[in-house]
Write a protein that holds these residues in place. Structure first.
Motif, PDB file in Angstrom:
ATOM      1  N   ILE A 292       0.823  -1.205   0.000  1.00  0.00           N
ATOM      2  CA  ILE A 292       0.000   0.000   0.000  1.00  0.00           C
ATOM      3  C   ILE A 292       0.866   1.269   0.000  1.00  0.00           C
ATOM      4  CG2 ILE A 292      -0.263  -0.017   2.530  1.00  0.00           C
ATOM      5  CD1 ILE A 292      -3.235   0.861   2.013  1.00  0.00           C
ATOM      6  N   ASN A 293       0.395   2.249  -0.742  1.00  0.00           N
ATOM      7  CA  ASN A 293       1.087   3.545  -0.829  1.00  0.00           C
ATOM      8  C   ASN A 293       1.080   4.258   0.542  1.00  0.00           C
ATOM      9  OD1 ASN A 293      -0.033   6.340  -0.923  1.00  0.00           O
ATOM     10  ND2 ASN A 293       0.379   6.280  -3.102  1.00  0.00           N
ATOM     11  N   ASP A 294       2.153   4.953   0.847  1.00  0.00           N
ATOM     12  CA  ASP A 294       2.324   5.573   2.180  1.00  0.00           C
ATOM     13  C   ASP A 294       1.197   6.535   2.553  1.00  0.00           C
ATOM     14  OD1 ASP A 294       4.609   4.207   2.609  1.00  0.00           O
ATOM     15  OD2 ASP A 294       5.986   5.906   2.262  1.00  0.00           O
ATOM     16  N   ARG A 295       0.806   7.342   1.559  1.00  0.00           N
ATOM     17  CA  ARG A 295      -0.224   8.353   1.831  1.00  0.00           C
ATOM     18  C   ARG A 295      -1.567   7.684   2.172  1.00  0.00           C
ATOM     19  NH1 ARG A 295      -2.143  11.951   4.395  1.00  0.00           N
ATOM     20  NH2 ARG A 295      -3.799  13.213   3.524  1.00  0.00           N
ATOM     21  N   ILE A 296      -1.913   6.643   1.408  1.00  0.00           N
ATOM     22  CA  ILE A 296      -3.182   5.941   1.643  1.00  0.00           C
ATOM     23  C   ILE A 296      -3.114   5.231   3.000  1.00  0.00           C
ATOM     24  CG2 ILE A 296      -4.734   4.126   0.779  1.00  0.00           C
ATOM     25  CD1 ILE A 296      -4.700   6.510  -1.077  1.00  0.00           C
ATOM     26  N   GLN A 297      -1.978   4.641   3.276  1.00  0.00           N
ATOM     27  CA  GLN A 297      -1.802   3.966   4.563  1.00  0.00           C
ATOM     28  C   GLN A 297      -2.012   4.958   5.726  1.00  0.00           C
ATOM     29  OE1 GLN A 297       1.235   0.900   5.447  1.00  0.00           O
ATOM     30  NE2 GLN A 297       2.255   2.527   6.599  1.00  0.00           N
ATOM     31  N   GLU A 298      -1.441   6.146   5.558  1.00  0.00           N
ATOM     32  CA  GLU A 298      -1.579   7.168   6.592  1.00  0.00           C
ATOM     33  C   GLU A 298      -3.049   7.586   6.748  1.00  0.00           C
ATOM     34  OE1 GLU A 298       1.092  10.513   5.902  1.00  0.00           O
ATOM     35  OE2 GLU A 298      -0.259  11.794   7.070  1.00  0.00           O
ATOM     36  N   MET A 299      -3.730   7.728   5.624  1.00  0.00           N
ATOM     37  CA  MET A 299      -5.144   8.134   5.689  1.00  0.00           C
ATOM     38  C   MET A 299      -5.994   7.058   6.366  1.00  0.00           C
ATOM     39  SD  MET A 299      -5.782   9.973   1.989  1.00  0.00           S
ATOM     40  CE  MET A 299      -7.186  11.029   2.366  1.00  0.00           C
TER      41      MET A 299
ATOM     42  N   LEU B  78      -8.514   6.524  -5.731  1.00  0.00           N
ATOM     43  CA  LEU B  78      -8.689   6.596  -7.193  1.00  0.00           C
ATOM     44  C   LEU B  78      -7.543   7.354  -7.843  1.00  0.00           C
ATOM     45  CD1 LEU B  78     -12.401   7.311  -8.165  1.00  0.00           C
ATOM     46  CD2 LEU B  78     -11.008   5.272  -8.624  1.00  0.00           C
ATOM     47  N   ASP B  79      -7.149   8.475  -7.218  1.00  0.00           N
ATOM     48  CA  ASP B  79      -6.076   9.305  -7.772  1.00  0.00           C
ATOM     49  C   ASP B  79      -4.783   8.531  -7.957  1.00  0.00           C
ATOM     50  OD1 ASP B  79      -7.785  11.431  -7.901  1.00  0.00           O
ATOM     51  OD2 ASP B  79      -6.993  12.480  -6.136  1.00  0.00           O
ATOM     52  N   CYS B  80      -4.529   7.553  -7.076  1.00  0.00           N
ATOM     53  CA  CYS B  80      -3.269   6.807  -7.261  1.00  0.00           C
ATOM     54  C   CYS B  80      -3.535   5.381  -7.741  1.00  0.00           C
ATOM     55  CB  CYS B  80      -2.403   6.872  -6.003  1.00  0.00           C
ATOM     56  SG  CYS B  80      -3.133   6.121  -4.592  1.00  0.00           S
ATOM     57  N   SER B  81      -4.716   5.176  -8.348  1.00  0.00           N
ATOM     58  CA  SER B  81      -5.075   3.858  -8.910  1.00  0.00           C
ATOM     59  C   SER B  81      -4.943   2.726  -7.903  1.00  0.00           C
ATOM     60  CB  SER B  81      -4.241   3.545 -10.157  1.00  0.00           C
ATOM     61  OG  SER B  81      -4.437   4.548 -11.121  1.00  0.00           O
TER      62      SER B  81
ATOM     63  N   PHE C  83      -6.955   0.459  -6.534  1.00  0.00           N
ATOM     64  CA  PHE C  83      -8.320  -0.059  -6.695  1.00  0.00           C
ATOM     65  C   PHE C  83      -8.720  -0.971  -5.542  1.00  0.00           C
ATOM     66  CE2 PHE C  83      -6.754   0.871 -11.050  1.00  0.00           C
ATOM     67  CZ  PHE C  83      -7.541   2.015 -11.227  1.00  0.00           C
ATOM     68  N   ALA C  84      -7.746  -1.576  -4.899  1.00  0.00           N
ATOM     69  CA  ALA C  84      -8.050  -2.435  -3.739  1.00  0.00           C
ATOM     70  C   ALA C  84      -8.660  -1.586  -2.626  1.00  0.00           C
ATOM     71  CB  ALA C  84      -6.778  -3.126  -3.259  1.00  0.00           C
TER      72      ALA C  84
ATOM     73  N   HIS D 184      -9.927   1.388  -2.967  1.00  0.00           N
ATOM     74  CA  HIS D 184     -11.184   1.954  -3.475  1.00  0.00           C
ATOM     75  C   HIS D 184     -12.329   0.965  -3.235  1.00  0.00           C
ATOM     76  CE1 HIS D 184     -14.244   2.976  -6.523  1.00  0.00           C
ATOM     77  NE2 HIS D 184     -13.942   4.202  -6.145  1.00  0.00           N
ATOM     78  N   GLY D 185     -12.091  -0.296  -3.564  1.00  0.00           N
ATOM     79  CA  GLY D 185     -13.115  -1.336  -3.368  1.00  0.00           C
ATOM     80  C   GLY D 185     -13.423  -1.526  -1.895  1.00  0.00           C
ATOM     81  N   PHE D 186     -12.387  -1.613  -1.087  1.00  0.00           N
ATOM     82  CA  PHE D 186     -12.550  -1.804   0.357  1.00  0.00           C
ATOM     83  C   PHE D 186     -13.410  -0.694   0.969  1.00  0.00           C
ATOM     84  CE2 PHE D 186     -10.752  -0.527   4.556  1.00  0.00           C
ATOM     85  CZ  PHE D 186     -11.267  -1.574   5.309  1.00  0.00           C
ATOM     86  N   MET D 187     -13.192   0.538   0.525  1.00  0.00           N
ATOM     87  CA  MET D 187     -13.882   1.690   1.120  1.00  0.00           C
ATOM     88  C   MET D 187     -15.354   1.788   0.735  1.00  0.00           C
ATOM     89  SD  MET D 187     -11.770   3.013   3.206  1.00  0.00           S
ATOM     90  CE  MET D 187     -12.768   4.419   3.705  1.00  0.00           C
ATOM     91  N   GLN D 188     -15.775   1.063  -0.303  1.00  0.00           N
ATOM     92  CA  GLN D 188     -17.187   1.170  -0.715  1.00  0.00           C
ATOM     93  C   GLN D 188     -18.144   0.733   0.385  1.00  0.00           C
ATOM     94  OE1 GLN D 188     -18.024   2.893  -3.504  1.00  0.00           O
ATOM     95  NE2 GLN D 188     -15.800   3.121  -3.441  1.00  0.00           N
ATOM     96  N   TRP D 189     -17.738  -0.246   1.174  1.00  0.00           N
ATOM     97  CA  TRP D 189     -18.590  -0.680   2.298  1.00  0.00           C
ATOM     98  C   TRP D 189     -18.848   0.505   3.231  1.00  0.00           C
ATOM     99  CZ3 TRP D 189     -18.565  -0.765   7.567  1.00  0.00           C
ATOM    100  CH2 TRP D 189     -19.528  -1.581   8.190  1.00  0.00           C
ATOM    101  N   PHE D 190     -17.808   1.303   3.468  1.00  0.00           N
ATOM    102  CA  PHE D 190     -17.947   2.453   4.380  1.00  0.00           C
ATOM    103  C   PHE D 190     -18.800   3.565   3.759  1.00  0.00           C
ATOM    104  CE2 PHE D 190     -14.243   0.208   5.908  1.00  0.00           C
ATOM    105  CZ  PHE D 190     -14.438   0.221   7.275  1.00  0.00           C
ATOM    106  N   VAL D 191     -18.694   3.715   2.437  1.00  0.00           N
ATOM    107  CA  VAL D 191     -19.518   4.713   1.754  1.00  0.00           C
ATOM    108  C   VAL D 191     -21.001   4.389   1.995  1.00  0.00           C
ATOM    109  CG1 VAL D 191     -20.208   5.599  -0.527  1.00  0.00           C
ATOM    110  CG2 VAL D 191     -17.774   5.247  -0.004  1.00  0.00           C
ATOM    111  N   GLN D 192     -21.350   3.111   1.820  1.00  0.00           N
ATOM    112  CA  GLN D 192     -22.740   2.679   2.040  1.00  0.00           C
ATOM    113  C   GLN D 192     -23.131   2.830   3.509  1.00  0.00           C
ATOM    114  OE1 GLN D 192     -24.946   1.960  -0.345  1.00  0.00           O
ATOM    115  NE2 GLN D 192     -23.266   2.512  -1.698  1.00  0.00           N
TER     116      GLN D 192
END
Ligand SMILES: [Fe+2]
Ligand SMILES: [Fe+2]
Length: 166
Positions: free
Chosen positions: A2-9, A109-112, A114-115, A117-125
């Motif tokens: 995982i990218n550092d920025r996403i991991q931090e978020m 999405l900005d850093c492609s 997709f894993a 992005h998919g994981f977060m959809q549960w939280f969006v709902q």
């Protein structure tokens, strides 16, 4: 990996979920001191859900070979003055959480990633449901307009709430 920025978020989000759990425990405790067991039960279950949200993020970070950094969690508000005030604060808090989740989705999405992005959809709902549930209860409290027997009935209704399916 995982990218550092996403991991931090996601780490920040994990702490926000834990903060949410503490905030809802404070709200549950407030209602217990007011002998409103149904309202207290509602927030007790909310707190349990927030722990579950945090743990989903904890598990995800490990699954993608990332790292969880355990930090401090600020103390939540603990003094409340009315039923409506508590629910309105909870709704405001959930709106912040929704924005925070959306920012992770966008960054993924900005850093492609997709894993993520998919994981977060549960939280969006989940956020749609959280905000909608609170709005419905706020509308009922407003309809009661301070009428004690109507608020008693709402308390009894919330006492029947069951834990959510994961
Ligand atoms: Fe949450
Ligand atoms: Fe929920």
């Amino acid at each position: 990996m995982i990218n550092d920025r996403i991991q931090e978020m996601i780490n920040e989000q994990f702490h926000k979920e834990l903060y949410s759990a503490h905030l809802y425990l404070a709200m549950s405790s407030y209602f217990l001191t007011q002998d409103l067991d149904g309202f207290a039960h509602f927030f007790r279950l909310q707190a349990d859900e927030e722990m579950m949200h945090a743990m989903k993020q904890f598990d995800y970070l490990h699954e993608v070979d990332g790292q969880v950094t355990i930090g401090t969690i600020p103390a939540p508000e603990t003094s409340f003055n009315s039923i409506i005030e508590v629910f309105e604060l909870a709704l405001e808090h959930e709106k912040l959480v929704t924005r925070s989740i959306n920012s992770i989705v966008k960054a993924a999405l900005d850093c492609s990633d997709f894993a993520t992005h998919g994981f977060m959809q549960w939280f969006v709902q989940e956020q749609i449901e959280e905000e909608s549930t609170l709005r419905t209860i706020i509308a009922k409290i407003k309809l009661a307009d301070g009428n004690k027997s109507t608020l008693y009935l709402l308390n009894e209704e919330l006492l029947q709430r069951q834990p959510e399916e994961e």
